[in-house]
Scaffold this motif. Structure first.
Motif, mmCIF file in Angstrom:
data_model
loop_
_atom_site.group_PDB
_atom_site.id
_atom_site.type_symbol
_atom_site.label_atom_id
_atom_site.label_comp_id
_atom_site.label_asym_id
_atom_site.label_seq_id
_atom_site.Cartn_x
_atom_site.Cartn_y
_atom_site.Cartn_z
ATOM 1 N N GLU A 1 25.204 -12.618 -37.574
ATOM 2 C CA GLU A 1 24.798 -13.896 -38.160
ATOM 3 C C GLU A 1 24.394 -13.696 -39.620
ATOM 4 O O GLU A 1 24.747 -14.482 -40.496
ATOM 5 N N LYS A 2 23.670 -12.579 -39.888
ATOM 6 C CA LYS A 2 23.221 -12.296 -41.251
ATOM 7 C C LYS A 2 24.425 -12.152 -42.191
ATOM 8 O O LYS A 2 24.437 -12.708 -43.297
ATOM 9 N N GLN A 3 25.434 -11.445 -41.720
ATOM 10 C CA GLN A 3 26.639 -11.266 -42.554
ATOM 11 C C GLN A 3 27.343 -12.608 -42.802
ATOM 12 O O GLN A 3 27.835 -12.864 -43.889
ATOM 13 N N MET A 4 27.354 -13.441 -41.784
ATOM 14 C CA MET A 4 28.025 -14.739 -41.942
ATOM 15 C C MET A 4 27.281 -15.662 -42.893
ATOM 16 O O MET A 4 27.872 -16.486 -43.563
ATOM 17 N N ARG A 5 25.931 -15.479 -42.931
ATOM 18 C CA ARG A 5 25.131 -16.381 -43.774
ATOM 19 C C ARG A 5 25.038 -15.928 -45.228
ATOM 20 O O ARG A 5 24.632 -16.685 -46.089
ATOM 21 N N THR A 6 25.408 -14.673 -45.501
ATOM 22 C CA THR A 6 25.224 -14.176 -46.867
ATOM 23 C C THR A 6 26.240 -14.785 -47.841
ATOM 24 O O THR A 6 27.356 -15.117 -47.462
ATOM 25 N N MET A 7 25.810 -14.925 -49.084
ATOM 26 C CA MET A 7 26.699 -15.444 -50.130
ATOM 27 C C MET A 7 27.366 -14.282 -50.869
ATOM 28 O O MET A 7 28.200 -14.479 -51.728
ATOM 29 N N LYS A 8 26.937 -13.050 -50.510
ATOM 30 C CA LYS A 8 27.472 -11.870 -51.225
ATOM 31 C C LYS A 8 28.836 -11.485 -50.684
ATOM 32 O O LYS A 8 29.060 -11.480 -49.476
ATOM 33 N N ILE A 9 29.726 -11.133 -51.589
ATOM 34 C CA ILE A 9 31.033 -10.617 -51.157
ATOM 35 C C ILE A 9 31.040 -9.126 -51.443
ATOM 36 O O ILE A 9 30.889 -8.704 -52.591
ATOM 37 N N GLU A 10 31.157 -8.357 -50.358
ATOM 38 C CA GLU A 10 31.106 -6.900 -50.534
ATOM 39 C C GLU A 10 32.405 -6.265 -50.093
ATOM 40 O O GLU A 10 33.162 -6.839 -49.314
ATOM 41 N N ASP A 11 32.635 -5.025 -50.578
ATOM 42 C CA ASP A 11 33.870 -4.302 -50.245
ATOM 43 C C ASP A 11 33.899 -3.850 -48.789
ATOM 44 O O ASP A 11 34.936 -3.784 -48.170
ATOM 45 N N GLU A 12 32.726 -3.469 -48.276
ATOM 46 C CA GLU A 12 32.718 -2.887 -46.932
ATOM 47 C C GLU A 12 32.569 -3.948 -45.873
ATOM 48 O O GLU A 12 31.935 -4.939 -46.064
#
Ligand SMILES: Cc1cc2nc3c(=O)[nH]c(=O)nc-3n(C[C@H](O)[C@H](O)[C@H](O)COP(=O)(O)O)c2cc1C
Length: 208
Positions: free
Chosen positions: A197-208
């Protein structure tokens, strides 16, 4: 009445909800239908053949309160044809839209519909029916599927009768119930792809 062309304007055409709504439309329309997915990128060929159709239904999703870019690319090609005064390919054509969005309120679609209608007016295209489907990601997998099927049947009848009006449909749920059910759905969906859920809610786009 001429043939019907269904244009699927979803970037995920073969797996899209737009395809499912288009298939229901085909069932109610009967014979004399061609289907074109804009992701096939054969805009020029398709636009050259528009003279053989009486109606076009653009079936597409709402993307960020607007139209998907793959669809606007097709519209640019259509605009080129419309600009050629000498040809009357589009003279007898009537354009309709069946738009679906993820949220519960059909009016979420209104800005995109206005954009599309402005495009039609600017290019002197005859505009007919509008069907706005809300909760479009979910409704077909619920007991409310019959509501949307019934509305598409009405939409087809109205096109055939030459009407110009707006129909809409959504799931008859309160916002609170809809939000609870959709949150559960997306969390389960995320789990399938090992996404929290945390990953889905984040606005950050990361490589990994
Ligand atoms: C990039 C993107 C943007 C979206 N923007 C909206 C939006 O602004 N409002 C909304 O209600 N739904 C929005 N949705 C949800 C879609 O409209 C909905 O899932 C629809 O059923 C997708 O249809 P399709 O499978 O035919 O592409 C968006 C979906 C995506 C992928």
């Amino acid at each position: 009445m001429g043939k019907l062309l269904i244009i699927n304007g979803s970037p995920r055409a073969p797996k899209s909800n737009s395809k499912k709504y288009g298939d229901i439309l085909r069932k109610y329309w009967g014979e004399g239908i061609d289907v074109y997915s804009v992701i096939s990128q054969k805009h020029e060929e398709v636009c050259k053949e528009l003279g053989k159709y009486g109606d076009i239904v653009f079936v597409f999703p709402l993307y960020v309160d607007s139209l998907p870019a793959v669809l606007t690319n097709f519209m640019k090609q259509l605009e080129k044809i419309a600009a050629r005064k000498e040809n009357d390919l589009l003279k007898n054509l009537k354009v309709h839209i069946l738009i679906n969005c993820g949220f519960l309120e059909p009016e979420q679609n209104d800005t995109a519909i206005e954009i599309f209608q402005y495009f039609c007016a600017k290019n002197h295209l005859n505009y007919g029916m509008t069907l706005k489907i809300a909760s479009g990601e979910a409704i077909l997998t619920t007991p409310f599927a019959f509501l949307v099927k019934r509305k598409i049947k009405r939409f087809v009848k109205d096109i055939r009768a030459g009407k110009s009006r707006t129909l809409d449909i959504s799931m008859p749920l309160t916002k609170k119930v809809f939000l609870g059910a959709s949150t559960k759905y997306w969390l389960r969906y995320g789990e399938k792809f090992h996404t929290t859920e945390k990953q889905m809610r984040t606005m950050k786009i990361e490589d990994e």
